[in-house]
Design an enzyme around this catalytic site. Structure first.
Site, PDB file in Angstrom:
ATOM      1  CD  GLU A 181       9.005  35.292  15.325  1.00  0.00           C
ATOM      2  OE1 GLU A 181       8.939  36.316  15.998  1.00  0.00           O
ATOM      3  OE2 GLU A 181       8.144  34.387  15.376  1.00  0.00           O
ATOM      4  CG  ASP A 192       3.350  33.706  19.844  1.00  0.00           C
ATOM      5  OD1 ASP A 192       4.246  34.246  20.505  1.00  0.00           O
ATOM      6  OD2 ASP A 192       3.416  33.544  18.607  1.00  0.00           O
ATOM      7  CD  GLU A 241       9.744  33.239  19.464  1.00  0.00           C
ATOM      8  OE1 GLU A 241       9.912  33.485  18.271  1.00  0.00           O
ATOM      9  OE2 GLU A 241       8.789  33.697  20.127  1.00  0.00           O
TER      10      GLU A 241
END
Length: 829
Positions: free
Chosen positions: A406, A351, A400
């Protein structure tokens, strides 16, 4: 009636043509005898010189490129064959510098890249001058550019689009040309920086580099600039971006890559990544639904990851771990991947890269090569968009680069919209796997219907689809649970049945003889009539799950001839399973539990020479630096590296064959005995722990539910540099194997939880040796416990009857002491 796709439309030949003028090099593209793209300026600026102005064409030569590749995930898996026509245009600038423009054409688009085949030494690429002018009456679907691509996508007329930076892929509908155009790029690596679209007044759109200037050497100096051309179906179904990417080098056996569906607890419970019992529950429900994967997000701890890997493997479920990119940056950090793989971990979600720079792409190169070598799946978050890595690096099963679920949690001031969702199948998802984390029934303030949320599981494609919600939220909706159990883990074919980016998207994906249809809509409730001609099935049976009249979901099964007719709610949607008349529509089965491998003993001390003998019926997977020698029968000698510190353990994984090619695993923990002297408690390997709030923290207080969120330990104002921070109730297990004499510590309630109290106790081999009640504000208590002959040490903290609230406690300055060398006897324990 939705916008239908013409099933009789055939791809027409795309014919690019490059012309040089005194001040420019220009591309024109014809399709079916008509010009569909014109006046595209080509060129680059090198060392401050615009090569497209003042260049002459030396020669051009054509070649046919035919190849094939096998997709392990994506909109259509299996072996794909393709044919491209490539023209290499060789030019010379007035300065004497020679350069090339490579132009590729396929049935669904054109791609351009720039090459300096004879460059000596190093130069600087200062700009990509590729530019086209959008028709003033064209419509675009875009997003404001940021390097992690998480702004909302929207539709706008070119006349109303403000100048600025916009991210790829950028979709344009050109009414005069009669086609749609998708702009993006392909085949990127650490030689390049990424690019985005910069749109100026008058509709001028150019490819803008992320880096102001990029060092270049001989060879290609940009990725492919891609122009997908055709109707919406051709664009949605295109594989051109992947075809332009290079094949794996060297070729590799990637049959271990396993697409599928994943349970994921973080979205519904932030701190659950630190809770082993919560992860077990998600495994249990995933097995019930037949899913393939479990993602453990922020909070996991190396103490119990092997345990959840073993637990999940018995149900054929593979475990993936979350990490931040900079924690894998550099050789020492990169070595963590080999360690995690040695536990049986199947993949990583990495991430926050949030950069398109050449430097960051070089980091991507390293991660891609190492995960391919180790056999780890990769899911990139906070990342760039796909640019063909599904072909070059098949282990990449998700990105992503999308404003996904989210944003319901963190950014409620800018919530997701149904309009944003409908645009994705025509833009972002065209170029590759999209980890939106769909089906968020529990999203706060959402405006999508339940049918819309469920349909995202089909309308959106990702190599491994991570479902956002708590698994219990799916069980509470039987129709949703039944559909998500049936949902295929991998797709053989994808087609656009109907829709356009402003209204709805109806996508069909085939697995075997069944088609899964997902329709998402924006706007008022209405009837969708969806033609099924393109499925070429004739009369079919369909099981449809959609919006109920009073909200929620409703389902029914019915025969269908040539169209699905479905009522959808405001911002609604539906899913369907479609198969030839009489075929069985429901086939899901629960994953059976399999027997674990035998390993004996599961915990032991290494001998003085750093070896131990294991008995097992499986094959061994060793941590980095460890070695093993087969003795006879089921016996192995395992040797630890000399660098293993006293009190630290290595985890040896034992594997036996399981279902779906996924091994069933068990683990042995082999400890280096303590040496004479004192050993810091926080430096030792824990066998196991339970903790009410987050992981057990090393050298800091418990803090909150995330790892590393504590502060300096402080008991009644006295601060400590080391120890373990916990929260009631908690349990910390350590294996000593008789190699310690005493345990000392200073204990109490940390000042971060005033008004609390707890009972702290020390247990040895199941028997309590010491306990005391501690309260906030009381000074630390000094403890000294005899551990001679103790194999397993347990440190516990429990709530008190009159203090049920969690207390944060510190095992501060904890030390294990050994007064004499037990190495010669330790191996016998």
């Amino acid at each position: 009636m939705v916008n239908e796709i013409d099933p009789t439309a055939l791809p027409e030949r795309v014919e690019p043509e490059v012309k040089t003028r005194a001040d420019a090099v220009v591309l024109r593209v014809r399709r079916g005898g008509r010009t569909v793209l014109d006046g595209v300026r080509l060129g680059i600026r090198v060392d401050g010189v615009d090569l497209d102005a003042g260049s002459v064409l030396l020669r051009s030569h054509d070649r046919e490129i035919t190849d094939e590749w096998t997709a392990r995930s994506g909109k259509a898996t299996g072996t794909h064959r393709y044919a491209h026509r490539e023209t290499v245009h060789e030019l010379r600038h007035a300065s004497g510098l020679e350069w090339q423009i490579h132009v590729r054409a396929s049935a669904d688009g054109v791609a351009v890249r720039y090459v300096l085949a004879r460059l000596e030494g190093h130069s600087r690429l200062d700009a990509d001058r590729t530019q086209l002018t959008l028709e003033p009456d064209a419509r675009v679907w875009a997003l404001d550019y940021q390097t992690w691509y998480e702004t909302p996508r929207f539709g706008a007329d070119v006349a109303d689009l403000p100048p600025g930076a916009y991210g790829f892929p950028l979709l344009v509908r050109s009414p005069r040309a009669g086609v749609c155009l998708l702009l993006t790029e392909a085949a990127i690596d650490g030689r390049f920086s990424g690019a985005h679209a910069e749109i100026r007044d008058g509709g001028e759109a150019r490819f803008a580099l992320a880096d102001e200037s990029v060092e270049i050497t001989r060879g290609p100096v940009t990725p492919w600039r891609v122009f997908l051309i055709g109707d919406l179906a051709a664009i949605v179904e295109s594989r051109f971006v992947d075809e332009l990417a290079p094949p794996p080098d060297p070729p590799a056996d990637t049959r271990w890559v396993r697409p599928g569906r994943a349970a994921w607890s973080w979205w519904s419970d932030f701190y659950s990544g630190a809770q082993l019992h919560r992860q077990r529950h998600f495994v249990d429900v995933a097995a019930r639904l037949g899913w393939e994967h479990l993602l453990i997000d922020c909070g996991w701890d190396e103490t119990w990851v092997p345990e959840i890997v073993a637990y999940a493997s018995r149900r054929g479920i593979q475990v993936h771990l979350w990490a931040v990119w900079h924690d894998l940056d550099g050789p020492e950090n990169l070595a963590k991947l080999a360690l995690w793989r040695s536990w049986g971990v199947a993949g990583i979600k990495v991430d926050f890269m949030e950069s398109e720079s050449k430097e960051r792409y070089r980091w991507y190169d390293t991660i891609l090569a190492e995960t391919a070598r180790l056999g780890l799946h990769v899911n990139f978050h906070g990342s760039v968009i796909p640019r063909g890595w599904a072909r070059t690096w098949p282990q990449v099963i998700g990105y992503e680069a999308i404003r996904g679920s989210e944003y319901y949690v963190f950014y409620q001031d800018t919530p997701l919209t149904p309009a944003h969702n409908v645009i994705q199948p025509f833009t972002r998802n065209v170029v590759g796997a999209m980890d939106y984390t769909p089906v968020a029934f529990g999203a706060p303030g959402r405006t999508t219907s339940d049918g819309h949320e469920l349909a995202l599981s089909v309308a959106f494609e990702c190599g491994i689809t991570h479902f956002a919600d708590d698994v219990d939220a799916y069980l509470a909706r039987p129709d949703a649970a039944r559909f998500l159990a049936e949902l295929a883990p991998v797709w053989d074919e994808t087609v656009l049945l109907a829709g356009d980016p402003d209204h709805e998207a109806v996508i069909a994906r085939r697995s075997g003889d069944r088609w899964f249809v997902g329709g998402i809509a924006t706007g008022p409730a209405r009837r969708l009539t969806v033609p099924l001609d393109r499925l070429a099935l004739g009369p079919v049976d369909a099981w449809i799950v959609g919006d109920g009249a009073e909200g929620g979901l409703t389902s029914h099964r019915r025969p269908v001839d040539d169209k699905l007719v479905v009522e959808v709610a405001d911002n609604g949607g539906f899913v369907a399973i479609v198969a030839a008349r009489g075929a069985r529509l429901h086939r899901a089965v629960e994953r059976p539990e399999q027997a674990a491998p035998q390993v004996d003993p599961p915990v032991q001390l290494l001998g003085p020479d750093g070896t131990a003998v294991l008995r097992t019926d499986g094959r061994l997977r060793l941590p980095p630096g460890w070695s093993a020698e087969h003795l006879d029968g089921d016996r192995w000698t395992v040797t630890a590296p000399a660098t293993l510190a006293p009190g630290r353990a290595g985890v040896v994984t034992v594997e036996t064959p399981g279902e779906d090619g996924v091994p069933v695993v068990a683990h042995a923990r082999l400890f280096r005995p303590l040496t004479p002297g004192s050993h810091r408690l926080s430096a030792l390997t824990m066998v196991a722990f339970d903790n009410e709030s987050g992981p057990i923290e090393r050298d800091q207080s418990n803090g909150g539910g995330n790892p590393g969120d504590g502060r300096r330990m402080r008991i009644a104002g006295t601060e400590f540099d080391d120890g373990l921070g916990a929260s009631t109730p908690s349990r910390i297990e350590l294996y000593l194997g008789g190699s310690a004499d005493r345990f000392t510590a200073r204990i109490g309630v940390d000042d971060e939880t005033p008004g609390t109290a707890a009972r702290m106790s020390v247990h040895a081999d199941g028997a309590e040796l010491f306990s005391v009640d501690v309260r906030s504000g009381e000074p630390p208590r000094d403890i000294d416990v005899d551990l001679r002959g103790v194999a397993t040490l347990s440190l516990r903290a429990d709530t008190l009857p009159n203090h049920p609230e969690p207390a944060h406690v510190d095992w501060a300055s904890g030390r294990l002491h050994l007064h004499h060398d037990t190495a010669t006897t330790a191996a016998g324990h």
